[in-house]
Design a protein around this motif. Structure first.
Motif, PDB file in Angstrom:
ATOM      1  N   HIS A   1      -5.579  -5.200   5.584  1.00  0.00           N
ATOM      2  CA  HIS A   1      -5.799  -4.330   4.662  1.00  0.00           C
ATOM      3  C   HIS A   1      -6.019  -3.003   5.079  1.00  0.00           C
ATOM      4  O   HIS A   1      -6.671  -2.097   5.002  1.00  0.00           O
ATOM      5  CB  HIS A   1      -7.173  -4.603   3.762  1.00  0.00           C
TER       6      HIS A   1
ATOM      7  N   HIS B   1     -12.095  -6.296  -2.007  1.00  0.00           N
ATOM      8  CA  HIS B   1     -10.710  -6.382  -2.734  1.00  0.00           C
ATOM      9  C   HIS B   1     -11.208  -7.080  -3.915  1.00  0.00           C
ATOM     10  O   HIS B   1     -11.495  -8.216  -4.074  1.00  0.00           O
ATOM     11  CB  HIS B   1     -10.041  -7.386  -1.530  1.00  0.00           C
TER      12      HIS B   1
ATOM     13  N   HIS C   1       0.426  -4.439  -2.320  1.00  0.00           N
ATOM     14  CA  HIS C   1      -1.014  -4.938  -2.680  1.00  0.00           C
ATOM     15  C   HIS C   1      -1.297  -5.641  -3.813  1.00  0.00           C
ATOM     16  O   HIS C   1      -0.963  -4.957  -4.762  1.00  0.00           O
ATOM     17  CB  HIS C   1      -1.856  -3.574  -2.345  1.00  0.00           C
TER      18      HIS C   1
ATOM     19  N   ASP D   1      -8.641  -1.962  -3.854  1.00  0.00           N
ATOM     20  CA  ASP D   1      -9.767  -1.767  -2.816  1.00  0.00           C
ATOM     21  C   ASP D   1     -10.718  -0.974  -3.257  1.00  0.00           C
ATOM     22  O   ASP D   1     -10.393   0.230  -3.653  1.00  0.00           O
ATOM     23  CB  ASP D   1      -9.283  -1.688  -1.665  1.00  0.00           C
TER      24      ASP D   1
ATOM     25  N   HIS E   1     -14.798  -3.540   2.743  1.00  0.00           N
ATOM     26  CA  HIS E   1     -14.400  -2.957   1.469  1.00  0.00           C
ATOM     27  C   HIS E   1     -14.430  -4.314   0.422  1.00  0.00           C
ATOM     28  O   HIS E   1     -14.434  -5.332   0.641  1.00  0.00           O
ATOM     29  CB  HIS E   1     -13.061  -2.508   1.309  1.00  0.00           C
TER      30      HIS E   1
ATOM     31  N   HIS F   1      -2.877 -13.238   3.430  1.00  0.00           N
ATOM     32  CA  HIS F   1      -2.925 -11.890   2.532  1.00  0.00           C
ATOM     33  C   HIS F   1      -2.463 -10.856   3.339  1.00  0.00           C
ATOM     34  O   HIS F   1      -2.295  -9.788   2.783  1.00  0.00           O
ATOM     35  CB  HIS F   1      -4.230 -11.767   1.814  1.00  0.00           C
TER      36      HIS F   1
HETATM   37 ZN   LIG Z   1      -7.160  -5.412  -0.848  1.00  0.00          ZN
END
Ligand SMILES: [Zn+2]
Length: 248
Positions: free
Chosen positions: A7, A222, A141, A145, A220, A4
């Motif tokens: 971020h 996601h 993305h 987030d 955070h 992934h």
């Molecule tokens: Zn994210």
């Protein structure tokens, strides 16, 4: 499955158009908006509003004093707006009002949504869906987030069944829930998991705590919505929640 990736928050790319206009001696502000506006009264008590550039449903609902706010406006105009309440096209003609004056007290509490859907956390949005940048393996993305510190309760956004709860690689500790409507909701980078695979959850039920596990630069949540269990079938999570009546 590819990672992934990070971020890191991409640089905000704000449109400079507004600023450019304002520098023309202020004259631009006085230009007539040819064909760009109009709330013509109709016999039925409804009016027609033509969407201008920069409008949002919330903005229009406020300026036109729509009973029931943007949700009602969206409901009344879903056939012309389509499935995404956050995408309205300039020039689109919206029907405003109707039984005005008779339904002022019928608006439900804005705190809860009649649909049963809720936000995953009560927090503001950091990096938005489809922010572009090389740090994401797909080139953009794939989720939204939310800015939360570690240990914030994370709620299931809808009724559903837990598909998996565990290590998601770059996503860290993650929970994937198949919502009752068939969509998959992913909650990533959690510090702790509160559910396990196969478990049934209800909307607003706590499923874990936010954190910074996996490939992140800071804590955070996601949050991702997919049409299938597979990476790459993502849709806009905020639009998804809005389409289910969540104010976000
Ligand atoms: Zn994210």
């Amino acid at each position: 499955m590819s990672a992934h990736a990070k971020h890191r928050r991409p640089k905000t790319r704000r449109a400079t158009r507004g600023a450019a206009l304002a520098t023309v001696g202020g004259a631009a502000l006085a230009l007539p908006l040819i064909g760009a506006t109009g709330a013509q009264a109709a016999d039925s008590g409804t009016t027609t509003y033509t969407v201008k550039s920069g409008d949002t449903l919330a903005k229009i609902a406020k300026s036109q004093n729509v009973d029931g706010g943007w949700q009602q406006l969206y409901k009344d105009n879903k056939s012309v707006i389509g499935g995404n309440a956050s995408l309205i096209t300039p020039g689109t003609k919206l029907t405003v009002g109707g039984a005005s004056g008779t339904a002022t007290a019928t608006q439900a509490s804005t705190a809860s949504t009649g649909s049963g859907y809720v936000k995953p956390v009560d927090a503001s949005i950091g990096t938005q869906y489809h922010s572009s940048g090389s740090m994401w393996s797909s080139g953009y993305h794939t989720g939204t987030d939310f800015v939360v510190s570690t240990g914030t309760p994370v709620k299931a956004v809808a009724n559903g069944t837990v598909v998996s709860a565990g290590d998601g690689g770059a996503y860290g500790n993650q929970v994937v829930i198949k919502n009752a409507d068939g969509y998959y909701a992913q909650y990533a980078h959690l510090s702790s998991l509160g559910v396990s695979a196969g478990q049934t959850v209800t909307a607003d039920q706590q499923i874990g705590l936010s954190g910074s596990t996996g490939n992140v630069t800071g804590p955070h949540l996601h949050f991702e919505i997919r049409t299938t269990a597979s990476y790459g079938s993502d849709v806009d999570p905020v639009a998804y929640l809005r389409s289910h009546g969540v104010t976000i």
